[in-house]
Design an enzyme around this catalytic site. Structure first.
Site, PDB file in Angstrom:
ATOM      1  N   HIS A 156      39.450 -31.195  -9.298  1.00 54.89           N
ATOM      2  CA  HIS A 156      38.910 -29.818  -9.244  1.00 54.89           C
ATOM      3  C   HIS A 156      37.479 -29.798  -8.692  1.00 54.89           C
ATOM      4  CE1 HIS A 156      42.271 -28.849 -12.000  1.00 54.89           C
ATOM      5  NE2 HIS A 156      41.903 -29.966 -12.604  1.00 54.89           N
ATOM      6  N   SER A 277      19.961 -28.406  15.486  1.00 57.07           N
ATOM      7  CA  SER A 277      19.989 -26.949  15.596  1.00 57.07           C
ATOM      8  C   SER A 277      18.984 -26.529  16.664  1.00 57.07           C
ATOM      9  CB  SER A 277      19.604 -26.346  14.243  1.00 57.07           C
ATOM     10  OG  SER A 277      19.082 -25.056  14.407  1.00 57.07           O
ATOM     11  N   LYS A 283      17.297 -29.837  11.004  1.00 54.21           N
ATOM     12  CA  LYS A 283      18.747 -29.947  10.830  1.00 54.21           C
ATOM     13  C   LYS A 283      19.385 -31.129  11.540  1.00 54.21           C
ATOM     14  CE  LYS A 283      20.780 -26.064   9.520  1.00 54.21           C
ATOM     15  NZ  LYS A 283      21.906 -25.954   8.671  1.00 54.21           N
ATOM     16  N   GLU A 290      33.179 -31.052  11.268  1.00 52.47           N
ATOM     17  CA  GLU A 290      33.532 -29.626  11.237  1.00 52.47           C
ATOM     18  C   GLU A 290      34.533 -29.279  12.342  1.00 52.47           C
ATOM     19  OE1 GLU A 290      29.812 -27.522  11.403  1.00 52.47           O
ATOM     20  OE2 GLU A 290      29.156 -28.355   9.488  1.00 52.47           O
TER      21      GLU A 290
END
Ligand code: ARG
Length: 459
Positions: A156, A277, A283, A290
């Site tokens: 979970h 970024s 970043k 992704e």
């Protein structure tokens, strides 16, 4: 418009119809298997006395010439041809004249395209398997290096019990191993050759279908010509197998993204596999993970699209089936690239072992082991569960871990606790005590790794 079928028509095809119908833009990828199929076909025709050896040799030479020139870029595949089959045949006739017109004897484009797709995908499956194997090798190596890298195991997405990184990665090894084997099974099931099925009802020529099947590396011919030209199950199976690979890669990507987050910091993705970024200088984003996760939708889409295309097609061949190519080609390209990139990302990724260990140390991942300790001292499990629950509550209140409690604090809850509790619930003990096969304990993992080593030498 160079068409193979003008005789029966009195009017020219409407340009839009021609463009809509044509498949040359994407089926040109079949050129080399199309030529391979044609060479097997004419070799068989000559063996059966349907063509002379001279005609056969001329045709084969012509076909090889076409393939060489296309590869060299001196012969261009243009939209002037409806599909790759028309392109090859028209060029062959240009090149060798009348004998070229005999290539299509005892054959239809229906069994021709069926054999082309089977040959192409049988070869492509080997490429996907090689990419899966590469990932298995990377996982196997990383597992060996991390048999004692402790980390929390989750259910979970809540910390559950401690495991090791090797054990966690081993779960993915199992998934990709099954993926490899699914492709192996599919390759076997694709062992029948549709060439010789004709348009749908075989032909009246005395073809030797066993012979062409053997020449093309199949186990034998398909046994029903209507099914031979209209079976696309193997493509749906392939898209399913590819979708399952993507599902596994996507789950793995999701974990890498979580592990790479500022909150977790379990891993650092190598600079070569991350991006920055345009506005936020701090970043370093996990774009590859992704994108792999994102492209899963695209591969599922290919499966859903094509399985839907096939759902109400009456026997035998129908033009709907031309819609098999783009989703299959796209899915093959996507999965191969995702597997390769993913393997590279894992291979170069840095695992922050201290951070993983710290995380496993708190969050009460050893609570079950405290209960098991009490059971070993004769306390019934249900009572032990309640006692440990109370201890956890106490720790939460004190903002400490179970290992931080003093013996007096333990004994306040149960007199069964002794000095040996600390050793019994240390991270190392919690993991290493789990020695049954399949568990994270080092001994168990070493046995499994031996099995994996052996497996990797066999595939
Ligand atoms: N381009 C077609 C396909 O991919 C080839 C077969 C054409 N057959 C036909 N009867 N029109 O399915």
């Amino acid at each position: 418009m160079a068409q193979l079928w003008g005789g029966r028509f009195t009017k020219k095809t409407d340009q839009m119809v021609y463009d809509f119908n044509a498949s040359i833009e994407f089926d040109q990828r079949l050129l080399s298997v199309d030529i391979k199929g044609s060479i097997a076909h004419v070799t068989m025709l000559a063996k059966q006395g349907i063509l002379t050896n001279e005609e056969k040799n001329l045709i084969i030479e012509g076909l090889k010439g076409i393939e060489k020139e296309v590869e060299a870029g001196t012969l261009l595949i243009t939209k002037e041809y409806e599909d790759v089959h028309s392109f090859v045949e028209a060029n062959l006739i240009d090149r060798i004249g009348d004998p070229g017109k005999k290539l299509h004897t005892g054959r239809s484009r229906n069994d021709q395209v069926a054999v082309d797709m089977k040959l192409f995908t049988r070869e492509s499956i080997k490429g996907i398997q090689a990419a899966v194997k590469k990932l298995l090798l990377v996982l196997n190596q990383t597992m060996k290096e991390n048999l004692e890298t402790y980390m929390p195991g989750f259910t979970h997405l809540q910390k559950a019990q401690p495991v090791t990184l090797a054990h966690h990665l081993g779960a993915y090894f199992e998934m990709f191993k099954r993926d490899y084997e699914r492709l192996e099974d599919l390759h076997k099931r694709m062992g029948t050759c549709p060439l010789g099925s004709g348009a749908l009802a075989g032909t009246t020529y005395p073809l030797d279908r066993d012979y062409t099947a053997k020449l093309l590396g199949f186990d034998g011919p398909t046994l029903n010509s209507m099914d031979g030209v209209s079976d696309r199950d193997y493509l749906i199976e392939l898209l399913s197998d590819l979708s399952i690979i993507m599902m596994h890669l996507s789950r793995f990507s999701e974990e890498v993204i979580i592990w790479n987050s500022n909150e977790y910091k379990f891993v650092e993705i190598d600079d070569a596999y991350s991006t920055g970024s345009s506005i936020m200088p701090q970043k370093k984003n996990p774009d590859i993970a992704e994108l792999v996760r994102g492209k899963t939708g695209r591969v599922y889409g290919s499966l859903m699209g094509f399985i839907t295309t096939m759902k109400s097609i009456p026997l035998a061949y129908n033009k709907d089936m031309q819609e098999d190519k783009e989703p299959v080609f796209d899915a093959l390209d996507t999965v191969e690239a995702c597997l390769e990139l993913f393997a590279g990302m894992i291979e170069t990724m840095k695992f922050n072992k201290d951070r993983m260990k710290d995380s496993a140390m708190n969050g009460f991942t050893n609570a079950t082991d405290v209960a098991d300790y009490l059971v070993n001292k004769g306390v019934p499990f249900r009572d032990a569960h309640t006692i440990v629950g109370r201890l956890v509550l106490y720790c939460l209140d004190k903002n400490c871990s179970l290992l931080d409690l003093s013996l007096e604090e333990y004994q306040k809850e149960s007199s069964a606790f002794g000095e040996d509790i600390y050793e019994a619930i240390s991270l190392k003990t919690c993991v290493d005590k789990r020695v049954t096969i399949g568990a994270p304990g080092k001994d168990a993992m070493e046995k499994v790794l031996k099995i994996y080593d052996d497996y990797l030498t066999r595939i």
